[in-house]
Scaffold this motif. Structure first.
Motif, PDB file in Angstrom:
ATOM      1  N   THR A 299       0.846  -1.186   0.000  1.00 60.06           N
ATOM      2  CA  THR A 299       0.000   0.000   0.000  1.00 60.06           C
ATOM      3  C   THR A 299       0.882   1.235   0.000  1.00 60.06           C
ATOM      4  O   THR A 299       2.068   1.150   0.319  1.00 60.06           O
ATOM      5  CB  THR A 299      -0.910   0.060   1.243  1.00 60.06           C
ATOM      6  OG1 THR A 299      -0.082   0.106   2.405  1.00 60.06           O
ATOM      7  CG2 THR A 299      -1.837  -1.123   1.317  1.00 60.06           C
ATOM      8  N   THR A 300       0.296   2.337  -0.357  1.00 59.51           N
ATOM      9  CA  THR A 300       1.047   3.589  -0.286  1.00 59.51           C
ATOM     10  C   THR A 300       0.411   4.463   0.776  1.00 59.51           C
ATOM     11  O   THR A 300      -0.805   4.426   0.984  1.00 59.51           O
ATOM     12  CB  THR A 300       1.036   4.343  -1.625  1.00 59.51           C
ATOM     13  OG1 THR A 300      -0.306   4.619  -1.978  1.00 59.51           O
ATOM     14  CG2 THR A 300       1.706   3.541  -2.724  1.00 59.51           C
ATOM     15  N   SER A 301       1.229   5.207   1.455  1.00 60.18           N
ATOM     16  CA  SER A 301       0.731   6.143   2.450  1.00 60.18           C
ATOM     17  C   SER A 301       1.746   7.254   2.598  1.00 60.18           C
ATOM     18  O   SER A 301       2.863   7.172   2.101  1.00 60.18           O
ATOM     19  CB  SER A 301       0.492   5.448   3.796  1.00 60.18           C
ATOM     20  OG  SER A 301       1.710   4.925   4.281  1.00 60.18           O
ATOM     21  N   GLY A 302       1.369   8.268   3.286  1.00 61.17           N
ATOM     22  CA  GLY A 302       2.279   9.384   3.481  1.00 61.17           C
ATOM     23  C   GLY A 302       1.975  10.078   4.789  1.00 61.17           C
ATOM     24  O   GLY A 302       0.932   9.881   5.402  1.00 61.17           O
ATOM     25  N   PHE A 303       2.912  10.865   5.222  1.00 65.94           N
ATOM     26  CA  PHE A 303       2.758  11.638   6.447  1.00 65.94           C
ATOM     27  C   PHE A 303       2.981  13.096   6.140  1.00 65.94           C
ATOM     28  O   PHE A 303       3.793  13.443   5.282  1.00 65.94           O
ATOM     29  CB  PHE A 303       3.775  11.180   7.506  1.00 65.94           C
ATOM     30  CG  PHE A 303       3.584   9.774   7.954  1.00 65.94           C
ATOM     31  CD1 PHE A 303       2.676   9.466   8.947  1.00 65.94           C
ATOM     32  CD2 PHE A 303       4.320   8.750   7.372  1.00 65.94           C
ATOM     33  CE1 PHE A 303       2.506   8.162   9.363  1.00 65.94           C
ATOM     34  CE2 PHE A 303       4.161   7.448   7.777  1.00 65.94           C
ATOM     35  CZ  PHE A 303       3.247   7.148   8.780  1.00 65.94           C
ATOM     36  N   ARG A 304       2.303  13.940   6.873  1.00 66.04           N
ATOM     37  CA  ARG A 304       2.489  15.377   6.744  1.00 66.04           C
ATOM     38  C   ARG A 304       2.849  15.920   8.111  1.00 66.04           C
ATOM     39  O   ARG A 304       2.202  15.601   9.104  1.00 66.04           O
ATOM     40  CB  ARG A 304       1.188  16.027   6.304  1.00 66.04           C
ATOM     41  CG  ARG A 304       1.336  16.762   5.053  1.00 66.04           C
ATOM     42  CD  ARG A 304       0.070  17.471   4.712  1.00 66.04           C
ATOM     43  NE  ARG A 304       0.199  17.734   3.302  1.00 66.04           N
ATOM     44  CZ  ARG A 304      -0.706  18.237   2.557  1.00 66.04           C
ATOM     45  NH1 ARG A 304      -1.868  18.540   3.060  1.00 66.04           N
ATOM     46  NH2 ARG A 304      -0.493  18.449   1.297  1.00 66.04           N
ATOM     47  N   PHE A 305       3.900  16.730   8.142  1.00 73.49           N
ATOM     48  CA  PHE A 305       4.329  17.318   9.395  1.00 73.49           C
ATOM     49  C   PHE A 305       4.371  18.818   9.248  1.00 73.49           C
ATOM     50  O   PHE A 305       4.700  19.339   8.187  1.00 73.49           O
ATOM     51  CB  PHE A 305       5.729  16.825   9.781  1.00 73.49           C
ATOM     52  CG  PHE A 305       5.781  15.358  10.059  1.00 73.49           C
ATOM     53  CD1 PHE A 305       5.462  14.871  11.314  1.00 73.49           C
ATOM     54  CD2 PHE A 305       6.143  14.468   9.066  1.00 73.49           C
ATOM     55  CE1 PHE A 305       5.511  13.516  11.567  1.00 73.49           C
ATOM     56  CE2 PHE A 305       6.207  13.112   9.318  1.00 73.49           C
ATOM     57  CZ  PHE A 305       5.879  12.635  10.575  1.00 73.49           C
ATOM     58  N   ALA A 306       4.067  19.509  10.295  1.00 71.95           N
ATOM     59  CA  ALA A 306       4.194  20.961  10.321  1.00 71.95           C
ATOM     60  C   ALA A 306       5.185  21.304  11.421  1.00 71.95           C
ATOM     61  O   ALA A 306       5.146  20.720  12.501  1.00 71.95           O
ATOM     62  CB  ALA A 306       2.853  21.612  10.603  1.00 71.95           C
ATOM     63  N   ILE A 307       6.090  22.204  11.111  1.00 70.86           N
ATOM     64  CA  ILE A 307       7.014  22.655  12.144  1.00 70.86           C
ATOM     65  C   ILE A 307       6.716  24.116  12.439  1.00 70.86           C
ATOM     66  O   ILE A 307       6.315  24.872  11.561  1.00 70.86           O
ATOM     67  CB  ILE A 307       8.495  22.472  11.730  1.00 70.86           C
ATOM     68  CG1 ILE A 307       8.816  23.280  10.482  1.00 70.86           C
ATOM     69  CG2 ILE A 307       8.827  21.008  11.526  1.00 70.86           C
ATOM     70  CD1 ILE A 307      10.292  23.355  10.177  1.00 70.86           C
ATOM     71  N   VAL A 308       6.898  24.475  13.675  1.00 72.60           N
ATOM     72  CA  VAL A 308       6.686  25.853  14.088  1.00 72.60           C
ATOM     73  C   VAL A 308       7.970  26.303  14.785  1.00 72.60           C
ATOM     74  O   VAL A 308       8.112  26.169  16.000  1.00 72.60           O
ATOM     75  CB  VAL A 308       5.476  25.974  15.045  1.00 72.60           C
ATOM     76  CG1 VAL A 308       5.229  27.428  15.400  1.00 72.60           C
ATOM     77  CG2 VAL A 308       4.241  25.356  14.421  1.00 72.60           C
ATOM     78  N   PRO A 309       8.924  26.807  13.991  1.00 69.78           N
ATOM     79  CA  PRO A 309      10.200  27.205  14.596  1.00 69.78           C
ATOM     80  C   PRO A 309      10.066  28.506  15.381  1.00 69.78           C
ATOM     81  O   PRO A 309       9.183  29.327  15.106  1.00 69.78           O
ATOM     82  CB  PRO A 309      11.117  27.399  13.385  1.00 69.78           C
ATOM     83  CG  PRO A 309      10.205  27.704  12.264  1.00 69.78           C
ATOM     84  CD  PRO A 309       8.925  26.985  12.557  1.00 69.78           C
TER      85      PRO A 309
END
Length: 90
Positions: A22-32
């Motif tokens: 299967t294919t999947s992905g992750f999304r991350f947000a950074i707040v520097p």
């Protein structure tokens, strides 16, 4: 996967995965923090400068040899050679 009527694959369309994959992905947000954001901007700016220097060197070489097409024999300068030219890149 897209295919023609005869069953051949259409170039540029997704290929199917093997069974069980299967294919999947992750999304991350950074707040520097403000300091981190400044540091990131400086770092990316310096890397952009080094990349542009590589490209400028390549274009100078191609103009020098009057390149018209074919295989390019170009010795890429080392990263330290380029960064040594600019105090702020050290």
């Amino acid at each position: 996967m897209a295919s023609r009527e005869d069953g051949t694959h259409i170039k540029g369309t997704k290929k199917s995965l093997p069974d069980g994959w299967t294919t999947s992905g992750f999304r991350f947000a950074i707040v520097p923090t403000e300091e981190q954001a400044t540091r990131l901007e400086q770092t990316f700016g310096c890397e952009r400068k080094v990349y542009n220097e590589y490209i400028a060197g390549l274009y100078e070489y191609l103009e020098e040899i009057r390149f018209e097409g074919g295989f390019i024999r170009y010795k890429v300068p080392s990263y330290t050679t380029i960064t040594a030219q600019y105090d702020y890149l050290l």
